[in-house]
Design an enzyme around this catalytic site. Structure first.
Site, mmCIF file in Angstrom:
data_model
loop_
_atom_site.group_PDB
_atom_site.id
_atom_site.type_symbol
_atom_site.label_atom_id
_atom_site.label_comp_id
_atom_site.label_asym_id
_atom_site.label_seq_id
_atom_site.Cartn_x
_atom_site.Cartn_y
_atom_site.Cartn_z
ATOM 1 N N ARG A 1 -3.389 9.644 -18.318
ATOM 2 C CA ARG A 1 -3.181 8.895 -19.555
ATOM 3 C C ARG A 1 -4.538 8.548 -20.168
ATOM 4 O O ARG A 1 -5.446 8.099 -19.470
ATOM 5 C CB ARG A 1 -2.393 7.618 -19.246
ATOM 6 C CG ARG A 1 -1.906 6.858 -20.451
ATOM 7 C CD ARG A 1 -1.124 5.620 -20.007
ATOM 8 N NE ARG A 1 0.104 5.969 -19.307
ATOM 9 C CZ ARG A 1 0.698 5.187 -18.407
ATOM 10 N NH1 ARG A 1 0.152 4.030 -18.064
ATOM 11 N NH2 ARG A 1 1.817 5.563 -17.819
ATOM 12 N N ARG B 1 -4.619 -2.974 -20.297
ATOM 13 C CA ARG B 1 -4.290 -1.589 -20.650
ATOM 14 C C ARG B 1 -4.696 -1.301 -22.107
ATOM 15 O O ARG B 1 -5.311 -2.117 -22.774
ATOM 16 C CB ARG B 1 -2.790 -1.355 -20.465
ATOM 17 C CG ARG B 1 -2.260 -1.635 -19.043
ATOM 18 C CD ARG B 1 -2.576 -0.514 -18.078
ATOM 19 N NE ARG B 1 -1.953 -0.709 -16.773
ATOM 20 C CZ ARG B 1 -0.762 -0.233 -16.408
ATOM 21 N NH1 ARG B 1 -0.016 0.437 -17.264
ATOM 22 N NH2 ARG B 1 -0.300 -0.429 -15.185
ATOM 23 N N LYS C 1 -0.630 -5.353 -14.154
ATOM 24 C CA LYS C 1 -1.126 -4.873 -15.447
ATOM 25 C C LYS C 1 -1.064 -5.976 -16.490
ATOM 26 O O LYS C 1 -0.309 -6.942 -16.372
ATOM 27 C CB LYS C 1 -0.292 -3.680 -15.903
ATOM 28 C CG LYS C 1 1.195 -3.984 -16.067
ATOM 29 C CD LYS C 1 1.969 -2.694 -16.292
ATOM 30 C CE LYS C 1 3.478 -2.941 -16.279
ATOM 31 N NZ LYS C 1 4.253 -1.708 -16.384
ATOM 32 N N LYS D 1 -1.093 -6.437 -20.917
ATOM 33 C CA LYS D 1 -0.945 -5.686 -22.173
ATOM 34 C C LYS D 1 -1.217 -6.576 -23.382
ATOM 35 O O LYS D 1 -0.730 -7.702 -23.446
ATOM 36 C CB LYS D 1 0.465 -5.084 -22.267
ATOM 37 C CG LYS D 1 0.738 -4.059 -21.171
ATOM 38 C CD LYS D 1 2.134 -3.468 -21.285
ATOM 39 C CE LYS D 1 2.353 -2.389 -20.230
ATOM 40 N NZ LYS D 1 3.704 -1.793 -20.316
ATOM 41 N N CYS E 1 11.776 6.788 -22.229
ATOM 42 C CA CYS E 1 10.655 7.015 -21.314
ATOM 43 C C CYS E 1 10.781 8.413 -20.718
ATOM 44 O O CYS E 1 11.782 9.102 -20.894
ATOM 45 C CB CYS E 1 10.632 5.955 -20.230
ATOM 46 S SG CYS E 1 11.992 6.106 -19.044
ATOM 47 N N CYS F 1 8.693 10.991 -13.071
ATOM 48 C CA CYS F 1 8.459 9.594 -12.711
ATOM 49 C C CYS F 1 9.101 9.268 -11.371
ATOM 50 O O CYS F 1 10.315 9.456 -11.193
ATOM 51 C CB CYS F 1 8.997 8.653 -13.793
ATOM 52 S SG CYS F 1 8.768 6.910 -13.368
ATOM 53 N N CYS G 1 14.853 3.497 -15.514
ATOM 54 C CA CYS G 1 14.844 2.389 -14.550
ATOM 55 C C CYS G 1 14.588 1.104 -15.339
ATOM 56 O O CYS G 1 14.360 1.154 -16.548
ATOM 57 C CB CYS G 1 13.769 2.609 -13.473
ATOM 58 S SG CYS G 1 12.085 2.210 -14.009
ATOM 59 N N CYS H 1 9.455 0.774 -19.763
ATOM 60 C CA CYS H 1 8.382 1.499 -20.451
ATOM 61 C C CYS H 1 8.706 1.832 -21.909
ATOM 62 O O CYS H 1 7.796 1.963 -22.716
ATOM 63 C CB CYS H 1 8.023 2.761 -19.681
ATOM 64 S SG CYS H 1 7.256 2.414 -18.085
#
Length: 572
Positions: free
Chosen positions: A81, A150, A216, A218, A437, A443, A482, A486
């Site tokens: 990414r 991120r 993470k 954001k 996603c 994934c 899931c 995302c």
């Protein structure tokens, strides 16, 4: 009144904390293991560190069972990414990403919900030269994943005003300022030699510290009236306030996040809450101090409860605000009025400021690929060869061919027509407002399909829309494999989260402008029941909706799902 003593949750640190602590500031043994040719995979400890370098080790789950039968290791590959603040890329950068996808990836690019490129299918022995070629075009993958800040988002429509360029510069500045200071990335991937007499441990990461963040983090900046980056889904959301044509500052919102775990009421999606206002020159300080609060008080024992939203809930919003102001040494001003219209993209040609044109393409689920009847990847490559402006990746997985002069518009339009590129106008408005996603097959967390299935499901929902006269009515629909969130499913007016192969939890009732979460409507249902439920609800919406009433608002007013008292967060 005795001031509350702030503390992180008790409990032994998670194994990831051990990995970070022993990693020598994210180096681990990555330099050595990436040279190993015996296996296409890497040890788990190093894979945890890889995230901070912008990559995840995955395997092709379509091949997993067959390879097990043959006693072969999984079909390991890496996802990479790029860090791309505000989603802005030059044509030359686009061409490099396009070439690398063919040379080292699976021949496609994925535009993510965080306004950046994601490349799948990279083999271990191609990782280093891929990152070096990305670096040569002045891009990088540092901190695109991992327990750090991120990619920083910002509203992507450049046609609205010159304010957007100013906001983009702030997004880029924050992204650069909040990068980890360790030289691990440069040593592992760019062959930088470790400098003798390098700074002592305490000086290497002055903001993050040796353990970085618990999870993470954001950040996104929205420019009203567009909420295309879903500002309330962020750990730190900034809402640009413009008065008399000038950017005077930002409303500050904290504690958002989309992820949860099925069946665990201690985890939940949540919207960020506004705590005040700051001027542009103060946002760096605000962002840094918010991050240090999460660094100091986030949960390092339970990673599923480690996001900043849980820290805010555990300590209390007012307590966190007070701690932030103590660390700043000054108080946030009162929040300013603002208004959002929607959280989608505006498609097709639009003329903006300074006489420049911008064309937003509809990219289904963000996948840039060629098929027999739609040469999307080839077309964008040809456009990049003649384009002199920018490509702007949107947080809705689309791309804007931006800053096109009147002279270049004719040539680019010819290429759009030659390759039959679409702004989505022949699709239903619901499809144009869809996101999914990646999910299967790459994934490792996916429980069900998303990107490969949602278009097929929408084909069948479109039949209902045609029957009910709703084909041109905008309704946001999102699907994830899931509950990690995302594709920001908690903010879909209709949303599906994968529960098992072919089974989804169905959610309804988010706000069209991204200011209210949806709520679970049905659990663990398959396609037949999904279509049956939607046929009834969409038929009611067609007949009973009020003028200009959005679908998410209707399902609440009609009592199909119940809103909470504050109308924002559903802890389902």
């Amino acid at each position: 009144m005795v001031k509350q003593k702030l503390k992180a949750p008790d409990g032994a640190p998670s194994d990831v904390e051990r990995i970070k602590r022993e990693s020598n500031f994210l180096r681990g043994t990555l330099r050595e293991v990436m040279l190993d040719r015996i296996s296409a995979g890497i040890p788990d400890d190093d894979n945890r560190l890889m995230k901070h370098h912008g990559s995840y080790l995955q395997d092709d789950r379509d091949l997993r069972n067959e390879r097990q039968k043959q006693k072969l290791e999984p079909a390991y590959q890496f996802m990479l990414r790029v860090r791309l603040p505000g989603g802005v890329a030059t044509p030359s950068q686009w061409l490099v990403m396009d070439e690398l996808a063919d040379k080292n990836g699976n021949g496609t690019l994925k535009l993510t919900t965080r306004q950046t490129f994601q490349m799948h299918g990279i083999l271990k022995w191609n990782m280093k030269n891929t990152i070096q070629e990305i670096h040569a075009t002045l891009l990088d993958t540092i901190a695109a994943c991992g327990d750090v800040n991120r990619n920083v988002l910002c509203t992507s429509n450049p046609y609205q005003s010159e304010i957007h360029m100013e906001v983009y510069e702030w997004a880029k500045h924050l992204s650069n300022y909040l990068l980890p200071r360790t030289r691990a990335y440069h040593e592992v991937w760019l062959d930088e030699e470790k400098v003798a007499g390098s700074p002592e441990v305490d000086d290497v990461e002055p903001m993050y510290g040796p353990l970085y963040l618990p999870r993470k983090f954001k950040i996104a900046i929205a420019v009203p009236p567009s909420n295309d980056i879903d500002v309330f889904s962020q750990d730190l959301g900034l809402i640009a306030i413009v008065e008399d044509g000038k950017l005077i500052g930002f409303n500050v919102a904290i504690g958002g996040g989309m992820g949860s775990s099925h069946g665990d009421k201690e985890t939940y999606p949540q919207l960020a809450k506004i705590i005040g206002f700051c001027t542009p020159d103060q946002i760096q300080d605000v962002a840094e101090k918010v991050i240090t609060i999460q660094r100091d008080y986030g949960n390092r024992s339970e990673r599923k409860n480690a996001r900043f939203k849980y820290t805010v809930d555990r300590l209390g919003l007012e307590t966190v605000k007070e701690e932030l102001e103590n660390r700043l040494g000054w108080s946030l001003a009162e929040a300013k009025p603002y208004h959002f219209d929607d959280n989608g993209d505006r498609y097709g040609w639009v003329k903006g400021v300074q006489g420049k044109w911008h064309y937003t393409l509809f990219i289904q689920n963000g996948r840039i690929a060629d098929s027999d009847d739609y040469k999307l990847k080839t077309a964008l490559r040809e456009i990049a060869k003649v384009h002199k402006g920018e490509f702007r990746l949107t947080a809705n997985q689309n791309v804007i061919i931006a800053d096109v002069s009147s002279q270049k518009k004719k040539k680019i339009n010819e290429l759009i027509e030659q390759f039959g590129l679409t702004d989505g106008s022949h699709y239903s408005a619901l499809r144009r407002s869809s996101m999914a996603c990646v999910a299967l097959p790459t994934c490792g967390l996916a429980m069900a399909e998303a990107e490969r299935y949602l278009p097929k499901l929408i084909d069948k929902i479109d039949d209902i829309l045609d029957e009910t006269g709703l084909r041109d009515k905008e309704i946001t629909i999102r699907m994830t494999g899931c509950p990690n969130g995302c594709a920001r499913p908690g903010l879909g007016e209709i949303a599906f989260m994968g529960k098992a192969v072919g089974k989804y939890n169905m959610y309804l009732g988010a706000a069209f402008d991204g200011s209210r979460l949806n709520k679970m409507y049905r659990e663990n249902i398959g396609e037949e029941e999904i279509l049956s439920e939607l046929r009834v609800i969409l038929s009611r919406y067609a007949k009973e909706r009020e003028q200009e009433e959005h679908f998410g608002d209707f399902v609440i007013r009609a009592g199909i799902v119940q809103a909470t008292t504050d109308g924002t967060n559903f802890h389902a």
